[in-house]
Scaffold this motif. Structure first.
Motif, PDB file in Angstrom:
ATOM      1  N   SER A 206       0.814  -1.276   0.018  1.00  0.00           N
ATOM      2  CA  SER A 206       0.108  -0.116   0.177  1.00  0.00           C
ATOM      3  C   SER A 206       0.916   1.164   0.083  1.00  0.00           C
ATOM      4  N   MET A 207       0.115   2.425  -0.133  1.00  0.00           N
ATOM      5  CA  MET A 207       0.856   3.815   0.096  1.00  0.00           C
ATOM      6  C   MET A 207       1.958   3.989  -1.056  1.00  0.00           C
ATOM      7  N   PRO A 208       1.551   3.952  -2.131  1.00  0.00           N
ATOM      8  CA  PRO A 208       2.819   4.032  -3.246  1.00  0.00           C
ATOM      9  C   PRO A 208       3.154   5.493  -3.419  1.00  0.00           C
ATOM     10  N   LEU A 209       4.572   5.470  -3.687  1.00  0.00           N
ATOM     11  CA  LEU A 209       5.155   6.802  -3.789  1.00  0.00           C
ATOM     12  C   LEU A 209       4.588   7.630  -4.914  1.00  0.00           C
ATOM     13  N   ASN A 210       4.669   8.790  -4.805  1.00  0.00           N
ATOM     14  CA  ASN A 210       4.456   9.926  -6.107  1.00  0.00           C
ATOM     15  C   ASN A 210       5.197   9.448  -7.185  1.00  0.00           C
ATOM     16  N   GLY A 211       4.586   9.046  -8.324  1.00  0.00           N
ATOM     17  CA  GLY A 211       5.172   8.709  -9.565  1.00  0.00           C
ATOM     18  C   GLY A 211       4.710   7.343  -9.729  1.00  0.00           C
ATOM     19  N   PHE A 212       4.172   6.522  -8.573  1.00  0.00           N
ATOM     20  CA  PHE A 212       3.836   5.318  -8.855  1.00  0.00           C
ATOM     21  C   PHE A 212       2.497   4.838  -8.420  1.00  0.00           C
ATOM     22  N   GLN A 213       1.845   5.980  -8.613  1.00  0.00           N
ATOM     23  CA  GLN A 213       0.179   5.841  -8.277  1.00  0.00           C
ATOM     24  C   GLN A 213      -0.258   4.639  -9.077  1.00  0.00           C
ATOM     25  N   GLY A 214      -1.116   3.801  -8.263  1.00  0.00           N
ATOM     26  CA  GLY A 214      -1.768   2.590  -9.127  1.00  0.00           C
ATOM     27  C   GLY A 214      -1.192   1.272  -9.222  1.00  0.00           C
ATOM     28  N   GLN A 215       0.156   1.467  -8.670  1.00  0.00           N
ATOM     29  CA  GLN A 215       0.881   0.264  -8.787  1.00  0.00           C
ATOM     30  C   GLN A 215       1.161  -0.307  -7.206  1.00  0.00           C
ATOM     31  N   PRO A 216       1.391  -1.703  -7.169  1.00  0.00           N
ATOM     32  CA  PRO A 216       1.790  -2.069  -5.686  1.00  0.00           C
ATOM     33  C   PRO A 216       3.105  -1.451  -5.234  1.00  0.00           C
ATOM     34  N   ASN A 217       3.094  -0.871  -4.046  1.00  0.00           N
ATOM     35  CA  ASN A 217       4.202  -0.428  -3.581  1.00  0.00           C
ATOM     36  C   ASN A 217       5.175  -1.508  -3.197  1.00  0.00           C
ATOM     37  N   LEU A 218       6.641  -1.372  -3.150  1.00  0.00           N
ATOM     38  CA  LEU A 218       7.428  -2.291  -3.119  1.00  0.00           C
ATOM     39  C   LEU A 218       8.627  -1.959  -2.124  1.00  0.00           C
ATOM     40  N   PRO A 219       9.197  -2.997  -1.434  1.00  0.00           N
ATOM     41  CA  PRO A 219      10.220  -2.885  -0.409  1.00  0.00           C
ATOM     42  C   PRO A 219      11.275  -1.957  -0.630  1.00  0.00           C
ATOM     43  N   LYS A 220      11.661  -2.074  -1.673  1.00  0.00           N
ATOM     44  CA  LYS A 220      12.821  -1.358  -2.312  1.00  0.00           C
ATOM     45  C   LYS A 220      12.611   0.140  -2.490  1.00  0.00           C
ATOM     46  N   ARG A 221      11.288   0.472  -2.619  1.00  0.00           N
ATOM     47  CA  ARG A 221      11.069   1.981  -2.508  1.00  0.00           C
ATOM     48  C   ARG A 221      11.279   2.721  -1.227  1.00  0.00           C
ATOM     49  N   LEU A 222      11.710   1.890  -0.080  1.00  0.00           N
ATOM     50  CA  LEU A 222      12.146   2.762   1.156  1.00  0.00           C
ATOM     51  C   LEU A 222      13.370   3.413   1.053  1.00  0.00           C
ATOM     52  N   PHE A 223      14.248   3.063  -0.023  1.00  0.00           N
ATOM     53  CA  PHE A 223      15.265   3.968  -0.260  1.00  0.00           C
ATOM     54  C   PHE A 223      15.018   5.377  -1.031  1.00  0.00           C
ATOM     55  N   ASP A 224      13.860   5.126  -1.693  1.00  0.00           N
ATOM     56  CA  ASP A 224      13.243   6.684  -2.314  1.00  0.00           C
ATOM     57  C   ASP A 224      12.826   7.228  -0.976  1.00  0.00           C
ATOM     58  N   VAL A 225      12.008   6.974  -0.146  1.00  0.00           N
ATOM     59  CA  VAL A 225      11.697   7.457   0.945  1.00  0.00           C
ATOM     60  C   VAL A 225      12.726   8.103   1.721  1.00  0.00           C
ATOM     61  N   PHE A 226      14.012   7.322   2.027  1.00  0.00           N
ATOM     62  CA  PHE A 226      14.977   7.706   2.539  1.00  0.00           C
ATOM     63  C   PHE A 226      15.635   8.977   2.010  1.00  0.00           C
ATOM     64  N   GLU A 227      15.506   9.108   0.440  1.00  0.00           N
ATOM     65  CA  GLU A 227      16.136  10.036  -0.066  1.00  0.00           C
ATOM     66  C   GLU A 227      15.303  11.145  -0.049  1.00  0.00           C
ATOM     67  N   HIS A 228      14.153  11.202  -0.060  1.00  0.00           N
ATOM     68  CA  HIS A 228      13.278  12.708   0.322  1.00  0.00           C
ATOM     69  C   HIS A 228      13.193  13.018   1.595  1.00  0.00           C
ATOM     70  N   PHE A 229      13.404  12.026   2.464  1.00  0.00           N
ATOM     71  CA  PHE A 229      13.504  12.319   3.908  1.00  0.00           C
ATOM     72  C   PHE A 229      14.921  13.185   4.256  1.00  0.00           C
ATOM     73  N   SER A 230      15.936  12.796   3.365  1.00  0.00           N
ATOM     74  CA  SER A 230      17.244  13.282   3.658  1.00  0.00           C
ATOM     75  C   SER A 230      17.170  14.603   3.235  1.00  0.00           C
ATOM     76  N   SER A 231      16.544  14.796   2.145  1.00  0.00           N
ATOM     77  CA  SER A 231      16.531  16.247   1.607  1.00  0.00           C
ATOM     78  C   SER A 231      15.933  17.337   2.445  1.00  0.00           C
ATOM     79  N   LEU A 232      15.130  16.829   3.321  1.00  0.00           N
ATOM     80  CA  LEU A 232      14.309  17.893   4.365  1.00  0.00           C
ATOM     81  C   LEU A 232      15.285  17.880   5.586  1.00  0.00           C
TER      82      LEU A 232
END
Length: 254
Positions: A206-232
């Motif tokens: 659940s909870m797909p990232l921006n740009g991946f709407q409508g697709q199953p969310n994947l465990p590897k996307r945690l790294f993308d969350v980390f990148e966005h988090f780090s930018s803040l």
């Protein structure tokens, strides 16, 4: 850098026969441990076998507000028995909480308090689901104070609400929501609170990232969350990754 996905449902059918592949993809990015919550009695019990197959997964028992019914009081009694029986296999109690968009609101409040009592009894953290219910969760915490903290899953709220939870011993779960431009309030929380206040999660599938709407969310996307988090944040990526990993390990006894 090493990462822990502190909230994902890797046992869900959406992953099917490709789960091993998704876990390998995540490991290639340093995501080597996962916390898999319970949502129903039957599914919680099934996580015991799941954990045997996937040793990198740490499990929790809980009744999610979305799946409650008139039989849930009996299910909660059995959950207590199973959790006590399998205490050594558990890293948390949950996914539990209060969701104002779901039915059985009074029952939700009653069972949430029972989850808190169970977590206190077993000396485990809580995984807390919320939706339009911060005030109701605060009421429950006033009734029975969680003694071992936990995670406010998919936190969305004000800086004031965030500080309340952190003062209560909780971490704030940050996931794909922060990748959306509309998430200004949550981004403000990331900037305002100490780094020790946070853990990362995907809620996959659940909870797909921006740009991946409508697709199953994947465990590897945690790294993308980390990148966005780090930018803040102002700290280095290495420092951020180290603290998030350390916080996650400490909370879930990993």
């Amino acid at each position: 850098m090493h990462f822990i996905d502190t909230h994902c449902h890797l046992d869900f059918a959406e992953f099917g026969d490709e789960l091993d592949l998704h876990i390998r993809d995540a490991a290639g990015l340093g995501i080597t441990e996962f916390v898999v919550p319970g949502i129903t009695l039957a599914q919680s019990k099934s996580l015991l076998d799941f954990k045997q197959r996937y040793h990198q997964c740490h499990i929790a028992f809980g009744l999610h507000p979305y799946f409650l019914s008139s039989d849930s009081k009996k299910a909660m009694e059995q959950l207590w028995q199973q959790a006590q029986l399998h205490r050594e296999s558990l890293s948390a109690i949950g996914e539990c909480g209060i969701d104002a968009k779901c039915d059985h609101l009074v029952l939700q409040q009653t069972l949430f308090i029972e989850h808190i009592q169970l977590a206190n009894t077993l000396a485990l953290p809580l995984i807390v689901h919320h939706r339009q219910s911060h005030h109701l969760i605060a009421q429950a915490f006033k009734s029975v104070k969680p003694q071992y903290g936990g995670v406010i899953h998919a936190f969305s709220g004000s800086v004031q609400q965030a500080k309340y939870y952190v003062d209560m011993g909780f971490k704030l779960g940050m996931g794909g929501t922060i990748t959306y431009p509309r998430a200004q309030k949550t981004r403000a929380v990331i900037k305002a609170l100490p780094l020790t206040s946070f853990v990362l999660e995907t809620d996959a599938p659940s909870m797909p990232l921006n740009g991946f709407q409508g697709q199953p969310n994947l465990p590897k996307r945690l790294f993308d969350v980390f990148e966005h988090f780090s930018s803040l944040r102002d700290e280095s990526k290495q420092a951020i990754a180290h603290q998030l990993y350390s916080s996650s390990c400490a909370l879930f006894s990993i």
